[in-house]
Design an enzyme around this catalytic site. Sequence first.
Site: not given
Length: 336
Positions: A13-14, A131, A158, A162, A245, A315
């Site tokens: 994942g990110a 975050c 944001q 996110g 963010h 973030n």
Amino acid sequence: MERLNVAIVGATGAVGETMRRILDERAFPAGDIRLLASPRSAGRRFTVGGKPRTVEVLDGFDFDDTQIALFSTGSGISRAHAPRAAAAGAVVIDNTSAFRQEPNVPLVVPEVNRERIADGIGANIIANPNCVAIPLTVACNPIYDAVGIERINVATYQSVSGAGASGVKELEAQAAQVVRGEEVDDFPVHPVQMAFNVVSHAWETYEDGYTEEESKVVQETKKILEDDRLQVNPTCVRVPVYYGHSMALHIETRDPISPAQARDLLRDAEGVVLVEEGAPTAVDHAAGNDGVFVGRVRRAVGHERGLNLWVVSDNVRKGAALNSIQIAEEVRGLIG
């Protein structure tokens, strides 16, 4: 010091991708590094720690030879698998909301409350905050320690990352449609068009009118700063920015402090980068960098103990992956 074996859960994942990169950037002295994900990601290969590594399936993975497990998955997956990793002896550093409000689980931002990391050894679960709560507490902590804070009013801006990689892809696709003059009719992540828009209901909304994200900011800020008297009043907003963010902070202190005194505190604070000319932005300062950037420190209008600050941070890095690995570095010092 002994090299500890590390597992990254949600490695594709990110945040997991950023964890892999930061482990290398900070030369984390791991022994073995195992990459874990869902069956659809199994078999993918990445180089981490100077070696090619194959993604394995989380279900059924044996954590017996793992000392640190970095979790960055959905909260349901963490609830299912983090306890068994902890029971096997791994110190779990969980980046979801699954355990953040558990009374016996420390919620840690190393620059603010690293002493709480030791509380997670034994039970073997340490929670990584939201975050927003991470940069918020990093920016507020030096002022809180010096003069106290009674109230924090915060409006966030944001970025779509996110919401994960899918949030970034959604914004990319929608922006291209708008530029081509096409109607945007696909909203896979956010409830309305995200491109060229500002969305304040991007999260589940509770009966009191506040969103899930806003509730997290309130609860987690109080827990990290260990102050139930602290009043936290958030409005969380999603904006069409890829990474980083931003937040407008208005804080009301217990004792008076001047903007110049606040800047002196922030200039010397761990994790803070004070921007004294112009103002920090998500693109120019936060994205891809580790610091919590603070600027536009000024006295609030109409409140003798009020200060306004502008804060930005990445973030995905400081708001998630980096904070987890900073905790892991501290854990290594305690158990290595």
